[in-house]
Design a protein around this motif. Structure first.
Motif, PDB file in Angstrom:
ATOM      1  N   HIS A 242       0.790  -1.035  -0.024  1.00  0.00           N
ATOM      2  CA  HIS A 242      -0.043  -0.424  -0.179  1.00  0.00           C
ATOM      3  C   HIS A 242       0.581   1.617  -0.576  1.00  0.00           C
ATOM      4  O   HIS A 242       0.345   2.231  -0.570  1.00  0.00           O
ATOM      5  N   GLY A 243       1.768   1.600   0.356  1.00  0.00           N
ATOM      6  CA  GLY A 243       3.019   2.449   0.483  1.00  0.00           C
ATOM      7  C   GLY A 243       3.152   2.614  -0.259  1.00  0.00           C
ATOM      8  O   GLY A 243       3.904   3.685  -0.479  1.00  0.00           O
ATOM      9  N   LEU A 244       3.953   1.718  -0.715  1.00  0.00           N
ATOM     10  CA  LEU A 244       4.943   1.859  -2.171  1.00  0.00           C
ATOM     11  C   LEU A 244       4.266   2.720  -3.123  1.00  0.00           C
ATOM     12  O   LEU A 244       4.641   3.437  -4.464  1.00  0.00           O
ATOM     13  N   GLY A 245       2.697   2.154  -3.263  1.00  0.00           N
ATOM     14  CA  GLY A 245       2.147   2.178  -4.074  1.00  0.00           C
ATOM     15  C   GLY A 245       1.675   3.405  -4.141  1.00  0.00           C
ATOM     16  O   GLY A 245       1.128   4.497  -5.415  1.00  0.00           O
ATOM     17  N   ILE A 246       1.383   4.250  -2.990  1.00  0.00           N
ATOM     18  CA  ILE A 246       0.661   6.169  -2.990  1.00  0.00           C
ATOM     19  C   ILE A 246       1.861   5.975  -3.346  1.00  0.00           C
ATOM     20  O   ILE A 246       1.201   7.584  -3.507  1.00  0.00           O
ATOM     21  N   CYS A 247       3.699   6.660  -2.221  1.00  0.00           N
ATOM     22  CA  CYS A 247       4.019   6.523  -2.373  1.00  0.00           C
ATOM     23  C   CYS A 247       4.374   6.868  -4.476  1.00  0.00           C
ATOM     24  O   CYS A 247       4.434   8.146  -4.774  1.00  0.00           O
ATOM     25  N   LEU A 248       4.041   6.084  -4.934  1.00  0.00           N
ATOM     26  CA  LEU A 248       4.139   6.139  -6.787  1.00  0.00           C
ATOM     27  C   LEU A 248       2.829   7.519  -7.001  1.00  0.00           C
ATOM     28  O   LEU A 248       2.849   7.872  -8.608  1.00  0.00           O
ATOM     29  N   VAL A 249       1.819   7.368  -6.543  1.00  0.00           N
ATOM     30  CA  VAL A 249       0.964   7.895  -7.351  1.00  0.00           C
ATOM     31  C   VAL A 249       1.001   9.581  -6.716  1.00  0.00           C
ATOM     32  O   VAL A 249       0.871  10.388  -7.731  1.00  0.00           O
TER      33      VAL A 249
ATOM     34  N   TYR B 264       2.900   3.217 -14.394  1.00  0.00           N
ATOM     35  CA  TYR B 264       3.511   4.101 -12.373  1.00  0.00           C
ATOM     36  C   TYR B 264       2.500   4.714 -11.589  1.00  0.00           C
ATOM     37  O   TYR B 264       2.166   4.184 -10.245  1.00  0.00           O
ATOM     38  N   HIS B 265       1.901   5.582 -12.806  1.00  0.00           N
ATOM     39  CA  HIS B 265       0.997   6.056 -11.561  1.00  0.00           C
ATOM     40  C   HIS B 265      -0.372   5.317 -11.145  1.00  0.00           C
ATOM     41  O   HIS B 265      -0.814   4.999  -9.751  1.00  0.00           O
ATOM     42  N   PHE B 266      -1.442   4.660 -12.502  1.00  0.00           N
ATOM     43  CA  PHE B 266      -1.997   3.436 -11.970  1.00  0.00           C
ATOM     44  C   PHE B 266      -2.013   2.439 -11.996  1.00  0.00           C
ATOM     45  O   PHE B 266      -2.367   1.505 -10.633  1.00  0.00           O
ATOM     46  N   GLY B 267      -0.342   1.651 -11.500  1.00  0.00           N
ATOM     47  CA  GLY B 267      -0.642   1.301 -11.367  1.00  0.00           C
ATOM     48  C   GLY B 267      -0.099   1.032  -9.779  1.00  0.00           C
ATOM     49  O   GLY B 267      -0.177   0.067  -8.854  1.00  0.00           O
ATOM     50  N   GLY B 268       0.872   2.273  -8.804  1.00  0.00           N
ATOM     51  CA  GLY B 268       0.860   2.393  -7.868  1.00  0.00           C
ATOM     52  C   GLY B 268      -0.864   2.620  -6.943  1.00  0.00           C
ATOM     53  O   GLY B 268      -1.272   2.089  -5.972  1.00  0.00           O
TER      54      GLY B 268
ATOM     55  N   PHE C 244     -16.491   5.854  -7.679  1.00  0.00           N
ATOM     56  CA  PHE C 244     -16.414   4.468  -6.980  1.00  0.00           C
ATOM     57  C   PHE C 244     -14.604   4.550  -6.536  1.00  0.00           C
ATOM     58  O   PHE C 244     -14.224   3.786  -5.505  1.00  0.00           O
ATOM     59  N   GLU C 245     -13.962   5.735  -6.708  1.00  0.00           N
ATOM     60  CA  GLU C 245     -12.487   5.503  -5.759  1.00  0.00           C
ATOM     61  C   GLU C 245     -12.368   6.069  -5.023  1.00  0.00           C
ATOM     62  O   GLU C 245     -11.628   5.263  -4.227  1.00  0.00           O
ATOM     63  N   ARG C 246     -13.454   7.105  -4.468  1.00  0.00           N
ATOM     64  CA  ARG C 246     -13.152   7.477  -2.735  1.00  0.00           C
ATOM     65  C   ARG C 246     -13.824   5.829  -2.487  1.00  0.00           C
ATOM     66  O   ARG C 246     -13.259   6.115  -0.759  1.00  0.00           O
ATOM     67  N   GLY C 247     -14.582   5.129  -2.869  1.00  0.00           N
ATOM     68  CA  GLY C 247     -15.312   4.333  -2.086  1.00  0.00           C
ATOM     69  C   GLY C 247     -13.758   3.348  -1.640  1.00  0.00           C
ATOM     70  O   GLY C 247     -13.948   2.829  -0.737  1.00  0.00           O
ATOM     71  N   ALA C 248     -13.176   3.110  -2.821  1.00  0.00           N
ATOM     72  CA  ALA C 248     -12.065   2.587  -2.849  1.00  0.00           C
ATOM     73  C   ALA C 248     -11.023   2.400  -1.709  1.00  0.00           C
ATOM     74  O   ALA C 248     -10.476   1.946  -0.783  1.00  0.00           O
ATOM     75  N   VAL C 249     -10.903   4.201  -1.484  1.00  0.00           N
ATOM     76  CA  VAL C 249      -9.970   4.678  -0.601  1.00  0.00           C
ATOM     77  C   VAL C 249     -10.373   4.737   0.851  1.00  0.00           C
ATOM     78  O   VAL C 249      -8.803   5.126   1.822  1.00  0.00           O
ATOM     79  N   TYR C 250     -11.496   5.548   0.407  1.00  0.00           N
ATOM     80  CA  TYR C 250     -11.502   6.356   1.662  1.00  0.00           C
ATOM     81  C   TYR C 250     -11.541   5.347   2.950  1.00  0.00           C
ATOM     82  O   TYR C 250     -11.625   5.710   4.336  1.00  0.00           O
TER      83      TYR C 250
ATOM     84  N   VAL D   7       4.217  10.260  -9.498  1.00  0.00           N
ATOM     85  CA  VAL D   7       3.864  10.036 -10.907  1.00  0.00           C
ATOM     86  C   VAL D   7       3.387  10.585 -10.984  1.00  0.00           C
ATOM     87  O   VAL D   7       1.783   9.731 -10.760  1.00  0.00           O
ATOM     88  N   ASN D   8       2.505  12.244 -11.288  1.00  0.00           N
ATOM     89  CA  ASN D   8       0.969  12.370 -11.047  1.00  0.00           C
ATOM     90  C   ASN D   8       0.320  11.542 -12.894  1.00  0.00           C
ATOM     91  O   ASN D   8       1.183  11.050 -13.376  1.00  0.00           O
ATOM     92  N   GLY D   9      -1.136  11.822 -12.517  1.00  0.00           N
ATOM     93  CA  GLY D   9      -1.952  11.467 -13.778  1.00  0.00           C
ATOM     94  C   GLY D   9      -2.349  12.399 -14.493  1.00  0.00           C
ATOM     95  O   GLY D   9      -2.725  13.468 -14.177  1.00  0.00           O
ATOM     96  N   ASN D  10      -1.091  12.942 -15.160  1.00  0.00           N
ATOM     97  CA  ASN D  10      -1.309  13.705 -15.900  1.00  0.00           C
ATOM     98  C   ASN D  10      -1.256  13.452 -17.934  1.00  0.00           C
ATOM     99  O   ASN D  10      -0.720  12.390 -18.076  1.00  0.00           O
ATOM    100  N   GLN D  11      -0.975  14.251 -18.880  1.00  0.00           N
ATOM    101  CA  GLN D  11      -1.063  13.947 -20.114  1.00  0.00           C
ATOM    102  C   GLN D  11       0.563  13.630 -20.832  1.00  0.00           C
ATOM    103  O   GLN D  11       0.603  12.991 -21.011  1.00  0.00           O
ATOM    104  N   GLU D  12       1.056  14.596 -19.609  1.00  0.00           N
ATOM    105  CA  GLU D  12       2.750  14.386 -20.108  1.00  0.00           C
ATOM    106  C   GLU D  12       3.259  12.875 -19.780  1.00  0.00           C
ATOM    107  O   GLU D  12       3.834  12.585 -20.417  1.00  0.00           O
ATOM    108  N   ASN D  13       2.763  12.357 -18.681  1.00  0.00           N
ATOM    109  CA  ASN D  13       3.352  11.433 -18.190  1.00  0.00           C
ATOM    110  C   ASN D  13       2.512  10.501 -19.192  1.00  0.00           C
ATOM    111  O   ASN D  13       3.836   8.541 -19.493  1.00  0.00           O
TER     112      ASN D  13
END
Length: 228
Positions: free
Chosen positions: A109-116, A133-137, A197-203, A119-125
């Motif tokens: 969990h910790g390494l995954g959320i650090c990757l988030v 890496y972002h979505f896998g994290g 749904f994302e917030r339901g999975a994170v919160y 490595v931002n979820g943006n057009q450049e990446n």
């Protein structure tokens, strides 16, 4: 049942408190970052939109996070605190196999959320091929975090928690994992509202952390009263 002796209680409570602080840190960072994002909508904007430092249009959404550094600090800080908390709980009783499992899930969990956060979820990446890496994290953080809450509440910390918290931990983790499945299965026509749904999975992870933290504070107070 994993048995933890009274002599290890202070270390275990410290680990639980760090988990609680991880949840506070994350939620505070998200709340502050959202104030710097004009028009931010919790139902239609992804959490990681808050961490994108450059104004842009991405996947049809207008992203303009003025406090992206705050959100990214929230991601990274939460991940590191969660790992540290689980490590202290593990060191309190290193012979417990389920303590090892908790630590492994916390690292996932910790390494995954650090990757988030790194490595931002943006057009450049996306263009650079780094989005994996972002979505896998994100997937690692959600799966590892919810399973860690379940393992901690129902097994590793069982001797430190009221029975209702043990049951609630299983329920929280289950809701989080089901929310992830719904997120991955959502139809294109409902994609606009997928962040719900994302917030339901994170919160669910954050709620579990907060509960552990509150129980830790109460436990320390009880120990202090007993010693006095």
């Amino acid at each position: 049942m994993v048995s933890m002796g009274k002599s290890t209680s202070p270390l275990t409570y410290t680990g639980m408190a760090l988990m609680g602080f991880a949840g506070v840190w994350y939620l505070l960072a998200e709340t502050v970052a959202a104030t710097g994002f004009r028009g931010y909508n919790y139902a239609t904007n992804w959490i990681s939109d808050l961490g994108v430092p450059e104004p842009q249009t991405f996947q049809g959404r207008t992203i303009d996070s003025q406090l992206a550094v705050v959100m990214n600090a929230g991601f990274v800080g939460q991940g590191l605190l969660f790992i540290l908390g689980a490590a202290l709980i593990f060191f309190a009783n290193p012979q417990a196999r389920r303590g090892t499992l908790l630590l492994a899930l916390a690292v996932l969990h910790g390494l995954g959320i650090c990757l988030v956060g790194l490595v931002n979820g943006n057009q450049e990446n996306v263009a650079a091929g780094l989005a994996v890496y972002h979505f896998g994290g994100a997937m690692s953080a959600i799966v590892g975090g919810n399973l860690a809450v379940m393992v901690a509440g129902a097994s590793v910390l069982r001797d430190f928690l009221p029975e209702w918290v043990q049951r609630a931990s299983i329920g929280l983790g289950a809701v989080g994992l089901v929310s992830l499945v719904l997120l991955l299965a959502v139809s294109p026509s409902l994609w606009t509202f997928a962040p719900i749904f994302e917030r339901g999975a994170v919160y669910t992870v954050m709620v579990g952390e907060l509960i552990f933290g509150v129980i830790a504070v109460r436990g320390v107070r009880t120990m202090a009263d007993t010693a006095a």
